[in-house]
Write a protein that holds these residues in place. Sequence first.
Motif, mmCIF file in Angstrom:
data_model
loop_
_atom_site.group_PDB
_atom_site.id
_atom_site.type_symbol
_atom_site.label_atom_id
_atom_site.label_comp_id
_atom_site.label_asym_id
_atom_site.label_seq_id
_atom_site.Cartn_x
_atom_site.Cartn_y
_atom_site.Cartn_z
ATOM 1 N N HIS A 1 62.222 68.320 71.802
ATOM 2 C CA HIS A 1 62.736 67.212 72.604
ATOM 3 C C HIS A 1 62.037 65.934 72.158
ATOM 4 O O HIS A 1 60.810 65.903 72.055
ATOM 5 N N ARG B 1 69.232 57.194 88.851
ATOM 6 C CA ARG B 1 67.987 56.559 88.378
ATOM 7 C C ARG B 1 68.290 55.454 87.383
ATOM 8 O O ARG B 1 67.664 54.398 87.387
ATOM 9 N N SER C 1 63.249 66.045 84.975
ATOM 10 C CA SER C 1 64.519 65.881 84.272
ATOM 11 C C SER C 1 64.484 66.570 82.906
ATOM 12 O O SER C 1 65.371 67.364 82.563
ATOM 13 N N ILE C 2 63.438 66.291 82.124
ATOM 14 C CA ILE C 2 63.371 66.876 80.779
ATOM 15 C C ILE C 2 63.100 68.379 80.856
ATOM 16 O O ILE C 2 63.818 69.193 80.271
ATOM 17 N N LEU D 1 70.406 56.361 75.614
ATOM 18 C CA LEU D 1 69.925 55.951 76.927
ATOM 19 C C LEU D 1 69.230 54.604 76.749
ATOM 20 O O LEU D 1 68.326 54.491 75.926
ATOM 21 N N LEU E 1 59.471 62.165 87.719
ATOM 22 C CA LEU E 1 60.938 62.245 87.620
ATOM 23 C C LEU E 1 61.371 62.536 86.186
ATOM 24 O O LEU E 1 62.288 63.321 85.948
ATOM 25 N N ILE E 2 60.694 61.909 85.216
ATOM 26 C CA ILE E 2 61.011 62.188 83.811
ATOM 27 C C ILE E 2 60.714 63.668 83.519
ATOM 28 O O ILE E 2 61.489 64.374 82.867
ATOM 29 N N LYS F 1 65.874 70.783 82.117
ATOM 30 C CA LYS F 1 66.899 71.138 81.126
ATOM 31 C C LYS F 1 66.339 72.072 80.056
ATOM 32 O O LYS F 1 66.990 73.021 79.629
ATOM 33 N N TYR G 1 70.022 61.648 87.533
ATOM 34 C CA TYR G 1 69.747 60.820 86.355
ATOM 35 C C TYR G 1 70.610 59.557 86.365
ATOM 36 O O TYR G 1 70.123 58.446 86.133
HETATM 37 N N1 URA Z 1 65.206 62.022 79.026
HETATM 38 C C1 URA Z 1 65.643 62.812 80.048
HETATM 39 O O1 URA Z 1 66.358 63.789 79.835
HETATM 40 N N2 URA Z 1 65.262 62.490 81.287
HETATM 41 C C2 URA Z 1 64.481 61.431 81.579
HETATM 42 O O2 URA Z 1 64.187 61.201 82.730
HETATM 43 C C3 URA Z 1 64.039 60.611 80.507
HETATM 44 C C4 URA Z 1 64.415 60.944 79.228
#
Ligand code: URA
Length: 431
Positions: A81, A167, A182-183, A113, A178-179, A186, A164
């Motif tokens: 990632h 945000r 989220s990362i 993003l 939160l990051i 997944k 997401y």
């Molecule tokens: N990438 C993601 O998937 N989520 C985040 O919050 C930031 C970067």
Amino acid sequence: MNPVELIIRKRDGGELTSAEMKQFINDYINGDIDSSQMTALLMAIYFKGMTKSETRDLTEVYIDSGSRITFPADMPTVDKHSTGGVGDKISLMLAPIVAACGIPVPMISGRGLGHTGGTLDKLEAIPGFRTDFSQQEFMQFVNTSGLAIISQNEKLVPADRLIYALRDTTGTVESLPLITASIMGKKIAEGARNLVIDLKVGSGAFMTSLQRARQLGELLASTGEGFGQKVKVVYTNMNSPLGYYCGNALETREAIDYLKGEAAPDIDILTRRLAAEMLLLSGAFPDLNSASEKVDKVIKDGSALHKFAEMIQQQKGDVRVIDDPAIMPNAPCDLPVTASSSGWIKAIESRQIGYALVSIGAGRKTLNAKLDMAAGAWLPYKIGSKITAGELLGKVYCQNKTAGEAAVNRIKNAYEISAEKIEDQKLILLP
Ligand code: URA
């Protein structure tokens, strides 16, 4: 549960339990809590943070909001990632290289993003290439060819998909817990047992200081490890745009050229190192040296390029792109960017370059904006490069000359040139 009580508790610096977060988030997904209350909670988390164990619990709530993919226990799956950068096309080369070395790569990837580009957008520059596959198809691809790069779907971490987007429009992206949720939500749900994180640091990254990047890296690693995933964080320099090209079709072309043996030095260093780290983490190689030798072999003997072609075919793309990258969209205009003075490049505001590219359609200004796959730039110089006034600093590729000229100016202003000699910068910061 009264959502207001939870918002107030977090606003005042208190902790939330796993059950409370679960109910709040599930109620949001089901429409029983509206986006104003969800935003208030996100903002409270943004300002007050979360403990490590709250972050772990939040990640679990994210994962449990959808289904979790599992590959057989004896399959040493590995993914990478990147936290995002400008010109970062490394996944396009890395996934086929590692798969060609015999290690399966299940990759759920993202779109551009903010000012950063996204792997899915780059791959979709290939005519016909699809990323919207079901979990069954994803697993079948990984089982047969050893790799797949697809998008998150409604079954995989739906909490993240919804939160997401919120945000992104409420100023709550740059929060470490939160990051992390989220990362890692997944990356754990996709079934990768091992994960290498390319934590980008610098003017083109979300983390501009190494100190903050390390805080994020440590939180990502400890969260992944809490779920039994092996995580390795590599901190890399994102002050100069990576490679020679930025923009979707241009970067995919650069990735194909790389796999054919034409490598820009910076992406070569990063790709080889990250690939070797992935192989090492998977347990199939005893040390970085032997892993690096294998990486070198699959690049040189063409098997990584062959793997890339196999992935294109499996994901319904036009495989003729390998021999003829010109079948991807091409821009009608190319505009020169010239150096305003002579000297050495001292600093590059890569985030401004990213925004300039968004302005010509290489990235999105709004959630559903259509991309111009041909838009982008050729920017070969890095911090430390020597340049003469009036010399070509780069080129902007675009559809519309007026928008292109504005991007040219923005890019030109992003370069600071010094009369004093400036050293090249280190690409791998840590370890
Ligand atoms: N990438 C993601 O998937 N989520 C985040 O919050 C930031 C970067």
